[in-house]
Design an enzyme around this catalytic site. Structure first.
Site, PDB file in Angstrom:
ATOM      1  N   HIS A   1      50.793  35.591  26.761  1.00 34.45           N
ATOM      2  CA  HIS A   1      50.478  36.460  27.901  1.00 34.45           C
ATOM      3  C   HIS A   1      51.390  36.122  29.069  1.00 34.45           C
ATOM      4  O   HIS A   1      51.378  35.000  29.574  1.00 34.45           O
ATOM      5  CB  HIS A   1      49.009  36.238  28.260  1.00 34.45           C
ATOM      6  CG  HIS A   1      48.462  37.238  29.216  1.00 34.45           C
ATOM      7  ND1 HIS A   1      48.632  37.136  30.575  1.00 34.45           N
ATOM      8  CD2 HIS A   1      47.741  38.362  29.007  1.00 34.45           C
ATOM      9  CE1 HIS A   1      48.033  38.158  31.163  1.00 34.45           C
ATOM     10  NE2 HIS A   1      47.478  38.921  30.232  1.00 34.45           N
TER      11      HIS A   1
ATOM     12  N   CYS B   1      44.280  44.404  38.497  1.00 35.58           N
ATOM     13  CA  CYS B   1      45.005  43.190  38.866  1.00 35.58           C
ATOM     14  C   CYS B   1      46.270  43.478  39.660  1.00 35.58           C
ATOM     15  O   CYS B   1      46.596  42.783  40.617  1.00 35.58           O
ATOM     16  CB  CYS B   1      45.331  42.355  37.636  1.00 35.58           C
ATOM     17  SG  CYS B   1      46.278  43.219  36.377  1.00 35.58           S
ATOM     18  N   CYS B   2      47.027  44.519  39.262  1.00 39.47           N
ATOM     19  CA  CYS B   2      48.361  44.687  39.826  1.00 39.47           C
ATOM     20  C   CYS B   2      48.392  45.158  41.278  1.00 39.47           C
ATOM     21  O   CYS B   2      49.139  44.580  42.081  1.00 39.47           O
ATOM     22  CB  CYS B   2      49.195  45.610  38.943  1.00 39.47           C
ATOM     23  SG  CYS B   2      49.491  44.916  37.296  1.00 39.47           S
TER      24      CYS B   2
ATOM     25  N   GLU C   1      50.031  41.832  26.029  1.00 41.81           N
ATOM     26  CA  GLU C   1      50.710  41.830  27.349  1.00 41.81           C
ATOM     27  C   GLU C   1      51.602  40.604  27.429  1.00 41.81           C
ATOM     28  O   GLU C   1      51.557  39.839  28.391  1.00 41.81           O
ATOM     29  CB  GLU C   1      49.671  41.779  28.480  1.00 41.81           C
ATOM     30  CG  GLU C   1      48.580  42.830  28.352  1.00 41.81           C
ATOM     31  CD  GLU C   1      47.554  42.778  29.482  1.00 41.81           C
ATOM     32  OE1 GLU C   1      47.076  41.673  29.770  1.00 41.81           O
ATOM     33  OE2 GLU C   1      47.258  43.823  30.070  1.00 41.81           O
TER      34      GLU C   1
END
Lengths: 634, 634
Positions: free
Chosen positions: A263, A411-412, A315
């Site tokens: 990840h 999250c981003c 990811e």
């Protein structure tokens, strides 16, 4: 001993390009995200972040928990990241209303903290018995880390201690669990390591440094930890494969890890903590391990845009040289993390290659993560989009041709927000006698080392930078790796400073004006043929900006464009909706083929003036084709 | 009415290239597969096919079923496909030992047939109550179809009826279930349709034609059938998504389907049955639907190698123009199926484009499916292989750089075997007054239409073909689409035959020698820029053969090769291990880049003589890079 460290958040007052972006985040992103966290926006996926804290407080008081917990297991971190961004915004500009909102939020968070210091609404609401039983998946340490970062930032920005007190209590609780009581384990999603380093630096408490070191140094020593943990517990979040040590960056001790694996966000968060700890402890062995991992990323596993983690499967980092443009993952958060890592590598050694990568990640992938109006966000940053294929066919389903509004896993967007709001920390560094400019950022800097400066620049479009430096000390400025011809002036006169590891050093005593002019000609980048997808192709850049071609500027299609290797370029001011930027027009060719789908006739290539725009500006004009790399055929 | 049909299996005696391949299959593949089916090979995954039939017979007799059923739900079909291949082999060449093995196998199969005609060892051994309750996944009609094909082939080849009798009894049982008793549904994996057409043609029984038509014409009329079936049953094989009508080719009636979608093998097996039924019934509407689907495949969803079904996700067709070389699926069986479809399209209209595609699929993807020694097999046929990435990274895990020995799901090897052993059926066709040569195949043909011929050719390497034709009738030969300059002679004299839809027609009365010479210069193929992955690239071909570049011939790497669009070529005899073939050496360039991984310096391109080999010969010299498409950069 750190060679140098980030400046304080209040030491930099941004203007220019960064100032504009900071204002966009302050005025658009932060209020928008706040509405999300409080579920005040209609037609948006429920966040429930604020409600989770309220309900956790109820649970602690033995009250009914109302609508309970909702969201990802790490939902709390959205609040922490928002507070961190808001803190940086408040550091730059006073805003009583925003500060009040943050204070109220902090009150609710504090109310959700257990009396033993534990803080995680998922477990407090759902099942306190399961606390610390699933480090692999349950992200308690990840959320804790984000609280630490928020607590430090808010204290730095406002001097208010309440959240920092919550954080200390939480950190003490974690210390007790892992160190005092000797319970084994290390974070499933690294973040606590780098955040504990911030806690240590702010509070001076050695136990936080010790705890960060504990997580770093025990990681992968018992490579079987997660598998055994899975056997012990009878519950799961996602059912992660606990045996895949390389995916969890725990198949061997971190000092022995050679490849950036698994990840991507977790990996760079871990490496950030490692690099920070290495500089703090002057741990040469650990820094060497960081350096090996840095090379693994930047020489073999990184897109030209600074995107990392090329595969959607987990990811994650893929194998060396597997850097597909069209099925890219390249998560926005991972490039934020790469900036964090680069910034901590600069604490160990001031070398321009670290800042080059940091700059590249920021101006290309991190900025591309956000719509120009600040209202929509990409998690995934492909380098090629083909409507009808991208976002549709299984292999490219994650590669959306347009930014969506908000995700359940949010999250981003707050990561982009906090990076922009704290840009000064990445741009400027200091030690006892030197002020460092790693990135070019207009504005004012007041350092602790005796130097102050005013920086004027239209960077990243105007590639000249003017510094008015005053005080007494050394002043170090990075010379970007992409610039081959640099003009350096001191007080209007041509000047040859000492150059070391890509930085120009000036002795300042009084007041000086330093002018730097970098190459402003567009240039092509070529990939090593070891990257199979990129052979025969070129990517257009100017300064730090990667350019891309969009259908909107090129008669609808770009998959039919071919570059001429010596094609002339024209740099031109344009608007994308209301946003001012600069296009590059290049002499290129457009292919016409009657093959349906194949032909034995060489395609007719007509001369064509192709227009490229900065990669970070793509996807702002509806769905259309986009390409960073184009074949060089003429 | 069919315009023309395949010749009988015994009508063609192969020699030359096809003869050699036929012998390889006869001497290596068929015995090898037989050992697998009987579990006589050590170190090979258990097949249990023969044992399943033995155990099913026991179940029917009320005996203990020993080790029961093992394998895929469609394991029976492996036996049927092996028998079909063996039958064709026996048609070409008598072999008492092989015939005895087949007869014994047929006895065991017959013993596994229920008294009501039902035949499927999975259900007979495991649970007879579940018969016909899961058409979507359980593949009973698929296995039945393969029995039908085997029964017809073995009767054609040997005149022996036992398996054909089993098939008739089974077909009658199916007729009763679906037509007489009116139980709804259609095959989850099409195959019965095309096989029932064979049964009808061989036996003349109209009910088989009716049953084929029933499956074709009811398909997708109740587009919800599989979903409702899933609701009715309380068991599953794989848990397929019963609502994904496009994947099952049942989202709408077949006559209304516009795009080739879903599982590629199933799709082309269905279309084969549709085209066959359309020609038999002179059903213009159905043929038009076939034509639409044909265009969908061949103009937008087919690799230059004749591979189809580009995505591993469901072994399926992707969207238009999504034809990645490196993550290709392109199953060998799907290209066999494309040959079947093309062959049935020729029954409706004799047009060279059908045979062009059939030839392309055969010489490239179908042959590439088998190691040159006949001992290993590819299911997946990538057009680019990068060791270290291919077969390793998740996106390319199915793209193996070497052929494995045998799979648990053993569909492809026997499919290749039966296509090669019955090549005459695809190469030659006939109607009342014309003998057709669709593909160029050395050997002798005795037709029913009054013409016999001997064909001499070194095809696909020598691109001249000589026919000695005798008798009275019309003789039609395809002029391949890839050949732009053709020399045609009749009895040594230049001759201008009638050309219609890509076929040259000759009136024969007595004995004639027809000589055809096609373009033998290597040529490049270019893709329409609508295929995003292929812009700026070219593929080398000669005659029907796609060429590829392997590391073994090019100093280890091919990802650094670039083609010059006018680079000279040299055609050269070489050996790959013990196999004789022809390479093409091309004037090209090899890139040297010091970028690590990116550089602003244009890569140095040194002149390089690159060697290409036929694509079907790749992967016979260990693991190395391979590419079909290379950038054109000079």
């Amino acid at each position: 001993m750190k060679i140098q460290k980030q400046i304080d958040v209040k030491a930099y007052k941004p203007s220019g390009f960064i100032g504009d972006y900071r204002r966009l985040v302050k005025e658009t992103v932060i209020p928008y995200q706040y509405s999300i966290l409080k579920d005040e926006l209609p037609d948006t996926e429920k966040s429930h972040v604020y409600a989770n804290f309220v309900n956790a407080g109820r649970a602690l008081r033995g009250e009914d928990t109302a609508d309970g917990f909702y969201g990802m297991v790490f939902q709390d971190s959205d609040a922490a990241k928002w507070i961190e961004a808001a803190a940086y915004a408040l550091a730059a500009e006073k805003d009583d209303l925003l500060e009040k909102k943050v204070d109220d939020f902090i009150d609710v968070i504090a109310g959700a903290q257990d009396e033993d210091g534990y803080l995680d609404t998922y477990f407090t609401i759902k099942d306190r018995e399961k606390r610390w039983t699933n480090l692999l998946e349950a992200h308690e340490l990840y959320c804790a880390g984000h609280f630490f970062e928020a607590g430090c930032a808010y204290y730095e920005a406002t001097g208010k201690r309440k959240l920092l007190d919550v954080c200390e209590k939480l950190a003490d609780h974690i210390y007790k669990h892992f160190i005092t009581e000797g319970n084994g384990g290390y974070p499933g999603h690294p973040e606590a390591e780098l955040a504990l380093m911030k806690m240590y630096r702010l509070t001076g408490k050695k136990k936080y440094l010790e705890l960060a070191g504990h997580f770093i140094n025990t990681r992968g020593v018992d490579a079987d930890f997660y598998r055994k943990e899975k056997e012990r517990r009878n519950w799961q979040v996602w059912g992660n494969d606990a045996s895949d040590g390389a995916y969890q960056q725990s198949d061997r001790p971190v000092r022995e890890q050679k490849d950036a694996t698994g990840h991507a966000v977790r990996a760079v968060y871990l490496y950030t903590g490692m690099a920070d700890y290495a500089s703090e402890k002057s741990d040469a062995e650990l820094y060497k391990a960081c350096r090996t991992l840095w090379d693994s990323i930047t020489k073999r596993r990184m897109y030209v845009t600074g995107g990392i983690g090329s595969t959607v499967h987990g990811e994650a980092f893929s194998v060396d040289y597997d850097l597909p443009s069209d099925s890219a993952y390249a998560e926005t958060c991972a490039s934020c993390g790469l900036m964090f890592f680069a910034s901590r590598m600069l604490e160990n050694e001031v070398k321009s290659e670290y800042a080059d990568v940091m700059e590249n990640a920021f101006y290309n992938t991190v900025l591309a993560g956000m719509q120009l109006d600040g209202k929509r966000f990409f998690y995934v940053n492909p380098l090629e989009v083909n409507p009808g294929i991208s976002g549709v066919a299984a292999v490219y389903r994650h590669d959306l041709p347009e930014r969506p509004k908000w995700y359940g896993c949010a999250c981003c967007p707050p990561n982009v927000a906090r990076v922009i709001e704290s840009f000064g920390k990445y741009a400027y560094g200091e030690n006892a006698d030197t002020l460092f400019c790693h990135l070019f950022a207009a504005g004012e800097v007041k350092s602790l080392c005796g130097l102050n400066l005013v920086c004027e620049t239209g960077y990243p479009y105007e590639l000249g930078v003017k510094y008015r430096v005053s005080g007494k000390g050394k002043f170090a400025v990075r010379i970007p790796g992409w610039s081959r011809n640099n003009i350096i002036k001191r007080n209007g006169e041509s000047f040859k400073p000492e150059i070391k590891d890509g930085y120009a050093y000036f002795e300042i005593d009084g007041a000086d004006e330093i002018d730097l002019s970098f190459d402003d000609e567009p240039y092509y980048v070529f990939a090593n043929p070891k990257i199979p997808r990129l052979t025969g192709q070129a990517c257009l850049k100017r300064g730090p900006l990667v350019y891309c071609f969009e259908g909107a500027d090129n008669d609808g299609y770009v998959s039919d464009l071919v570059l001429a290797k010596d094609g002339k370029t024209v740099y031109e001011s344009i608007n994308i909706e209301k946003y001012s930027t600069y296009a590059i027009d290049v002499e290129a060719g457009k292919q016409f083929s009657k093959g349906d789908p194949y032909s034995i006739i060489f395609p007719e290539i007509k001369p064509y003036k192709a227009r490229a725009i900065p990669y970070y500006c793509w996807g702002n004009r509806g769905i259309n084709q986009m390409r960073v790399w184009l074949p060089v055929m003429k």
